[in-house]
Structure formats: structure tokens, C-alpha cells
Design an enzyme around this catalytic site. Sequence first.
Site, PDB file in Angstrom:
ATOM      1  N   HIS A 238       0.828  -1.207   0.000  1.00  0.00           N
ATOM      2  CA  HIS A 238       0.000   0.000   0.000  1.00  0.00           C
ATOM      3  C   HIS A 238       0.866   1.262   0.000  1.00  0.00           C
ATOM      4  O   HIS A 238       0.508   2.256  -0.642  1.00  0.00           O
ATOM      5  CB  HIS A 238      -0.977   0.052   1.177  1.00  0.00           C
ATOM      6  CG  HIS A 238      -1.870   1.248   1.069  1.00  0.00           C
ATOM      7  ND1 HIS A 238      -2.976   1.270   0.235  1.00  0.00           N
ATOM      8  CD2 HIS A 238      -1.778   2.490   1.599  1.00  0.00           C
ATOM      9  CE1 HIS A 238      -3.526   2.469   0.283  1.00  0.00           C
ATOM     10  NE2 HIS A 238      -2.815   3.232   1.102  1.00  0.00           N
ATOM     11  N   ASP A 242       0.594   4.291  -2.649  1.00  0.00           N
ATOM     12  CA  ASP A 242       0.593   5.720  -2.317  1.00  0.00           C
ATOM     13  C   ASP A 242       1.657   6.466  -3.118  1.00  0.00           C
ATOM     14  O   ASP A 242       1.403   7.550  -3.656  1.00  0.00           O
ATOM     15  CB  ASP A 242       0.873   5.925  -0.820  1.00  0.00           C
ATOM     16  CG  ASP A 242      -0.350   5.701   0.053  1.00  0.00           C
ATOM     17  OD1 ASP A 242      -1.484   5.740  -0.476  1.00  0.00           O
ATOM     18  OD2 ASP A 242      -0.175   5.496   1.269  1.00  0.00           O
ATOM     19  N   HIS A 265       3.592  10.278   2.016  1.00  0.00           N
ATOM     20  CA  HIS A 265       3.083  11.267   1.056  1.00  0.00           C
ATOM     21  C   HIS A 265       3.951  12.525   1.002  1.00  0.00           C
ATOM     22  O   HIS A 265       4.293  13.006  -0.071  1.00  0.00           O
ATOM     23  CB  HIS A 265       1.655  11.664   1.414  1.00  0.00           C
ATOM     24  CG  HIS A 265       0.658  10.569   1.236  1.00  0.00           C
ATOM     25  ND1 HIS A 265       0.455   9.939   0.024  1.00  0.00           N
ATOM     26  CD2 HIS A 265      -0.214  10.002   2.099  1.00  0.00           C
ATOM     27  CE1 HIS A 265      -0.493   9.026   0.165  1.00  0.00           C
ATOM     28  NE2 HIS A 265      -0.910   9.041   1.413  1.00  0.00           N
TER      29      HIS A 265
END
Length: 305
Positions: A238, A242, A265
Site C-alpha cells: 500500500h 501511495d 506522502h
Amino acid sequence: MIKQRTLKRIVQATGVGLHTGKKVTLTLRPAPANTGVIYRRTDLNPPVDFPADAKSVRDTMLCTCLVNEHDVRISTVEHLNAALAGLGIDNIVIEVNAPEIPIMDGSAAPFVYLLLDAGIDELNCAKKFVRIKETVRVEDGDKWAEFKPYNGFSLDFTIDFNHPAIDSSNQRYAMNFSADAFMRQISRARTFGFMRDIEYLQSRGLCLGGSFDCAIVVDDYRVLNEDGLRFEDEFVRHKMLDAIGDLFMCGHNIIGAFIAYKSGHALNNKLLQAVLAKQEAWEYVTFQDDAELPLTFKAPSAVLA
């Protein structure tokens, strides 16, 4: 010539907003060549457009937002943006009647299905790639992320979570990117969070859409979801999902090697901005001859069927 891509038709879906817990209607619209990726809030009058742009990204505790010059924002764009990157969609208008993209199941898979349902159309205009020419690296304490020149798009991501549910052997994932690899190996990996954090946020009127339906939820010892994990290493997959979404905020697929350690992020975006700010580190490229295109970006039949 390698051509730009958009959708064949308009598609619509509904889901729940992670922040508000309210129903959100999502509409995906085809767009002409050189439009780019446009997010649009139709709950505002007049509607407000947010072009995907590395400089507009804000990282909050819960999600990635795009913020315009008037401080108006649209939230939770990262998983849909990853699906666009995965399928190489260059031009699209994404409308929501809310301040956020619906969270769906916490992965990119529902967005991939929606895009494939719309069908993917090629436009008679050359697709522009961003090709990395020099190594660029950013750091934040012991976390780091870098791009190196490479004739393709590869990703190598390492996390370092000290948690019994995350086996130490499942903390690194590396792959040569392709639409097919993205769909099979990455798109279904869900976001994750601690039960105590979700409960705390919800007690303050935040994360009202957070549930077992849209995330892997863990306590201090184990995964609490009844069905468990979709992959043994779903957590690091995951984080790669991202990153794919974050790096597509420049609106173009990237030709280069991405390597990261404990990045998130904010650091992914910092890397993208550092690359774009250094003019000699990258260039736009198009491919007149299909044979010149890195294998990574050859579209599988499922995408252009």
C-alpha cells in the site's frame, strides 16, 4: 506514436467520504488532449477545479489534499491518482459533489474497475513522459527517497514498522512497473491505521467514514479485520500504491527508478518537487516509434480493449 489516453465514456459511482462519513457521488469524464488530470468539486457554486500539480499537494494526517490559491481543498485524492497512473490516463475530469473523493475499500482497485468499465481511448496526440536524467534525493531524518535514471519505471520501497502484525520479512517490496503489475500486485492493497487513532479521531468528529470496510485496522498486536490481509506484505504494497499516486501528481508517467526508505506522502511529494525544480535533472520525452518505448509502458490488452 505513443498516444495520450482518456476515457471512452462517462462513468459514475458512489462511496463514503473518509472525513465526513457521508455519501459521495464520483463522476469520471473524458477530456481532450493536453487537458491533464483535473479534480472538480461540484458542491461549490461555481464549481472549483484543482489541476493535479505537485505544488498544490498538502499532506494531512489522514490523506493527501489538493489546495488552491484561495485555500479551498479537495481531499483523499491519492488512491484514485494511483489508479490513473497505473492505467496511464493522461486526460480526465474527476467530479465529486463533496470536499473529498470517496474512500471506497481503502485501495485503488475500485477505481481501476471503474476506469476499465469506462473504457480507455487513445487520442491523436503524443503522450509526454517525464524522463529522469540525474539522481535526485531528499531526506527527512532517517527517511529518504530518490530517483535515478533508468529506462523504464521501477520502484523499490522499504518500510520499518515495529509491530507484531508486520513480519520483518514483509517490509520491502520492489517491482518493475506496468499496468498489468499494478493491477495484480498493487491496486488491491488497502490503507491501514490503528484502532485507537480511529477511535480518537471519531471522538473529535473526524474520520467519520473510517471502518473495517475501508482499511486494515490493527491494535497493538494483530490485524482486527475478520478476513485478514489480502497479501502477506499488504502494508508495504500500500505504501508503494501511495507513492505511485503521489509521483503522478506531475500529470505524467515517469521514466526512472524510484527507491525509498520509510517515505510517505510528504516526502514523496518533496522528491517530485525537487526533481521538477532542477531543470537539468529531467526532460519531457515523446515516442514516435512504439519500439522505442520502455517495456514498462506497453499497454496490456485489458487496458485498451
